[in-house]
Design a protein around this motif. Structure first.
Motif, PDB file in Angstrom:
ATOM      1  N   GLY A   1       0.809  -1.212   0.000  1.00 15.15           N
ATOM      2  CA  GLY A   1       0.000   0.000   0.000  1.00 15.15           C
ATOM      3  C   GLY A   1       0.839   1.258   0.000  1.00 15.15           C
ATOM      4  O   GLY A   1       1.921   1.283   0.581  1.00 15.15           O
ATOM      5  N   GLY A   2       0.319   2.315  -0.629  1.00  9.35           N
ATOM      6  CA  GLY A   2       1.021   3.582  -0.655  1.00  9.35           C
ATOM      7  C   GLY A   2       0.124   4.768  -0.364  1.00  9.35           C
ATOM      8  O   GLY A   2       0.521   5.912  -0.569  1.00  9.35           O
ATOM      9  N   SER A   3      -1.087   4.484   0.137  1.00  9.61           N
ATOM     10  CA  SER A   3      -2.026   5.555   0.461  1.00  9.61           C
ATOM     11  C   SER A   3      -2.655   5.269   1.814  1.00  9.61           C
ATOM     12  O   SER A   3      -2.622   4.134   2.313  1.00  9.61           O
ATOM     13  N   LEU A   4      -3.260   6.287   2.410  1.00  2.00           N
ATOM     14  CA  LEU A   4      -3.943   6.086   3.685  1.00  2.00           C
ATOM     15  C   LEU A   4      -5.105   5.110   3.537  1.00  2.00           C
ATOM     16  O   LEU A   4      -5.335   4.268   4.414  1.00  2.00           O
ATOM     17  N   ARG A   5      -5.822   5.198   2.448  1.00  2.00           N
ATOM     18  CA  ARG A   5      -6.961   4.295   2.241  1.00  2.00           C
ATOM     19  C   ARG A   5      -6.501   2.843   2.183  1.00  2.00           C
ATOM     20  O   ARG A   5      -7.099   1.972   2.821  1.00  2.00           O
ATOM     21  N   SER A   6      -5.454   2.569   1.423  1.00  2.00           N
ATOM     22  CA  SER A   6      -4.986   1.193   1.312  1.00  2.00           C
ATOM     23  C   SER A   6      -4.393   0.699   2.628  1.00  2.00           C
ATOM     24  O   SER A   6      -4.543  -0.468   2.988  1.00  2.00           O
ATOM     25  N   ALA A   7      -3.729   1.586   3.367  1.00  2.00           N
ATOM     26  CA  ALA A   7      -3.174   1.194   4.658  1.00  2.00           C
ATOM     27  C   ALA A   7      -4.292   0.818   5.623  1.00  2.00           C
ATOM     28  O   ALA A   7      -4.208  -0.187   6.347  1.00  2.00           O
ATOM     29  N   ARG A   8      -5.353   1.627   5.647  1.00  2.00           N
ATOM     30  CA  ARG A   8      -6.474   1.330   6.533  1.00  2.00           C
ATOM     31  C   ARG A   8      -7.137   0.011   6.141  1.00  2.00           C
ATOM     32  O   ARG A   8      -7.474  -0.819   6.991  1.00  2.00           O
ATOM     33  N   TRP A   9      -7.352  -0.174   4.832  1.00  2.00           N
ATOM     34  CA  TRP A   9      -8.017  -1.399   4.377  1.00  2.00           C
ATOM     35  C   TRP A   9      -7.192  -2.627   4.735  1.00  2.00           C
ATOM     36  O   TRP A   9      -7.741  -3.637   5.217  1.00  2.00           O
ATOM     37  N   ALA A  10      -5.882  -2.577   4.517  1.00  2.00           N
ATOM     38  CA  ALA A  10      -5.020  -3.710   4.856  1.00  2.00           C
ATOM     39  C   ALA A  10      -5.111  -4.025   6.345  1.00  2.00           C
ATOM     40  O   ALA A  10      -5.145  -5.196   6.748  1.00  2.00           O
ATOM     41  N   GLY A  11      -5.159  -2.983   7.166  1.00  2.00           N
ATOM     42  CA  GLY A  11      -5.296  -3.207   8.590  1.00  2.00           C
ATOM     43  C   GLY A  11      -6.625  -3.864   8.936  1.00  2.00           C
ATOM     44  O   GLY A  11      -6.674  -4.807   9.741  1.00  2.00           O
ATOM     45  N   GLU A  12      -7.700  -3.389   8.342  1.00  2.00           N
ATOM     46  CA  GLU A  12      -9.024  -3.949   8.614  1.00  2.00           C
ATOM     47  C   GLU A  12      -9.107  -5.415   8.226  1.00  2.00           C
ATOM     48  O   GLU A  12      -9.839  -6.191   8.866  1.00  2.00           O
TER      49      GLU A  12
ATOM     50  N   SER B   1       2.710   8.209   8.849  1.00  2.00           N
ATOM     51  CA  SER B   1       1.272   8.368   9.006  1.00  2.00           C
ATOM     52  C   SER B   1       0.518   7.155   8.471  1.00  2.00           C
ATOM     53  O   SER B   1      -0.469   6.709   9.077  1.00  2.00           O
ATOM     54  N   GLN B   2       0.958   6.607   7.352  1.00  2.00           N
ATOM     55  CA  GLN B   2       0.294   5.435   6.789  1.00  2.00           C
ATOM     56  C   GLN B   2       0.468   4.218   7.695  1.00  2.00           C
ATOM     57  O   GLN B   2      -0.475   3.429   7.879  1.00  2.00           O
ATOM     58  N   ILE B   3       1.646   4.053   8.262  1.00  3.19           N
ATOM     59  CA  ILE B   3       1.872   2.939   9.184  1.00  3.19           C
ATOM     60  C   ILE B   3       0.969   3.074  10.410  1.00  3.19           C
ATOM     61  O   ILE B   3       0.377   2.097  10.883  1.00  3.19           O
ATOM     62  N   ALA B   4       0.835   4.298  10.920  1.00  6.78           N
ATOM     63  CA  ALA B   4      -0.035   4.531  12.074  1.00  6.78           C
ATOM     64  C   ALA B   4      -1.489   4.206  11.742  1.00  6.78           C
ATOM     65  O   ALA B   4      -2.208   3.590  12.550  1.00  6.78           O
ATOM     66  N   ALA B   5      -1.939   4.599  10.545  1.00 12.13           N
ATOM     67  CA  ALA B   5      -3.313   4.313  10.135  1.00 12.13           C
ATOM     68  C   ALA B   5      -3.537   2.813  10.005  1.00 12.13           C
ATOM     69  O   ALA B   5      -4.589   2.284  10.408  1.00 12.13           O
ATOM     70  N   PHE B   6      -2.564   2.114   9.452  1.00 10.87           N
ATOM     71  CA  PHE B   6      -2.657   0.659   9.304  1.00 10.87           C
ATOM     72  C   PHE B   6      -2.818  -0.008  10.666  1.00 10.87           C
ATOM     73  O   PHE B   6      -3.729  -0.819  10.882  1.00 10.87           O
ATOM     74  N   ARG B   7      -1.960   0.338  11.593  1.00  9.58           N
ATOM     75  CA  ARG B   7      -2.000  -0.321  12.906  1.00  9.58           C
ATOM     76  C   ARG B   7      -3.246   0.080  13.699  1.00  9.58           C
ATOM     77  O   ARG B   7      -3.767  -0.723  14.483  1.00  9.58           O
ATOM     78  N   ALA B   8      -3.735   1.286  13.480  1.00 11.31           N
ATOM     79  CA  ALA B   8      -4.937   1.724  14.183  1.00 11.31           C
ATOM     80  C   ALA B   8      -6.154   0.907  13.779  1.00 11.31           C
ATOM     81  O   ALA B   8      -7.118   0.787  14.550  1.00 11.31           O
TER      82      ALA B   8
END
Length: 341
Positions: free
Chosen positions: A183-194, A219-226
């Motif tokens: 992933g390279g965007s906030l959206r993809s990071a969040r989706w991968a985390g979910e 920021s993307q790593i933080a969004a993923f883990r959140a």
């Protein structure tokens, strides 16, 4: 180890596997030799890119299947397979087969989106269904379902002398838990985390909240883990191009530095309508690279990396770079090679 940096726990490398179209077999053999070298040097993982309709690895699973028979310990990954080019059911069969051949060492990395140069390739890739194909996250969800053993058909049982399964075969237990999302965007990071996936970050991100590459990645790593069930324990691997020069010849150093100089202008500002940001390649002695990494906001969030080999160097260059990463840079970051016993 540089101050204020936690020890690097896992060290991997990534190669594109370029080859001369006049002798593609030699290029693929070179890639396999690098994977074998990585195991001997104690790397934890080795990853291959894909390159469709180019002079690089077009079939990463086939290459890794061969590598399973020439290595015994090192984990093998794809970074990444764009599933828009794939049928998820068939890909699940290939991944499971290769994972079994490896003894459970496969780490499939995937991404979504339309295949590159869509207007030019759609007629060859999907001549009858191009407009109906779904290139979003659902394609990865289908792949994960097949890997987890969800039914692929409502038919199963015996027909004559043939025995059929309603699920993808073979089954490789645990493989679905080793899928990574590039992933390279906030959206993809969040989706991968979910989805409970692991996250592959690279030297390419989308400038959404900042034009500071390291801060964007953090920021993307933080969004993923959140959004991940494991929270701070969710796995993230950072991928940057690093070129240590500890044992390089003067000629190699000059060539490496020129390579980095030529690529640096693109790192200054976001590129194109997607506002793509590229990380600056790091070249120099391992001690200097380690200091630069210790100040990188993205690197400070991870304890595993997959350093990318430059695209266009020769085999002996890659041998030198991998050897320096394993014997100089890795230890400078607190990493210890895998047990080679």
């Amino acid at each position: 180890m540089p101050s204020h940096t936690r020890p690097l726990r896992r060290l991997g490398f990534l190669t594109i596997g370029l080859f001369d179209p006049a002798d593609p077999a030699q290029g693929h053999e070179s890639t396999l030799q690098l994977l074998e070298l990585g195991e001997r040097l104690g790397f934890d993982s080795a990853w291959v890119r894909h390159r469709h309709l180019q002079y690089g690895i077009s079939s990463p699973i086939a290459v890794l299947a061969a590598a399973t028979q020439r290595t015994r310990r090192i984990e093998l990954g794809t970074a990444v397979i764009p599933v828009g080019w794939e049928n998820p059911l068939r890909l699940a069969e290939d991944l499971a087969t290769t994972d079994l051949l490896s003894g459970g060492r496969l780490n499939p990395g995937v991404s979504v989106g339309r295949p590159g140069h869509w207007e030019q390739v759609s007629g060859a890739l999907y001549p009858d269904t191009a407009e109906a194909e779904d290139f979003g996250y659902q394609r990865v969800s289908r792949l994960l379902g097949f890997l987890r053993g969800e039914p692929a058909t409502d038919f199963g049982g015996v027909e004559g002398i043939e025995v059929y399964s309603d699920r993808v075969q073979p089954v490789s237990p645990g493989l679905a838990d080793r899928v990574w999302y590039g992933g390279g965007s906030l959206r993809s990071a969040r989706w991968a985390g979910e989805q409970g996936l692991s996250l592959l970050t690279s030297n390419v991100v989308r400038a959404e909240e900042s034009e500071d590459f390291a801060e964007i990645q953090r920021s993307q790593i933080a969004a993923f883990r959140a959004h991940h069930p494991l929270g701070a324990r969710a796995r993230v691997s950072q991928g940057l191009v690093v070129i240590p020069t500890d044992s390089a010849t003067p000629e190699q150093r000059a060539r490496y530095e020129e390579y980095v100089r030529a690529r640096t202008p693109r790192t200054a500002t976001p590129q194109g309508p997607a506002r793509t940001m590229f990380a600056r390649d790091l070249v120099g002695p391992s001690a200097a690279i380690a200091e630069q990494l210790s100040a990188h906001a993205g690197f400070r969030e991870v304890d595993e990396v997959v350093f990318a080999l430059p695209f266009t160097f020769g085999h002996e260059d890659y041998v030198q770079i991998l050897t320096d990463i394993a014997t100089h840079l890795g230890p400078a970051l607190g990493w210890k090679p895998a047990d080679l016993g």
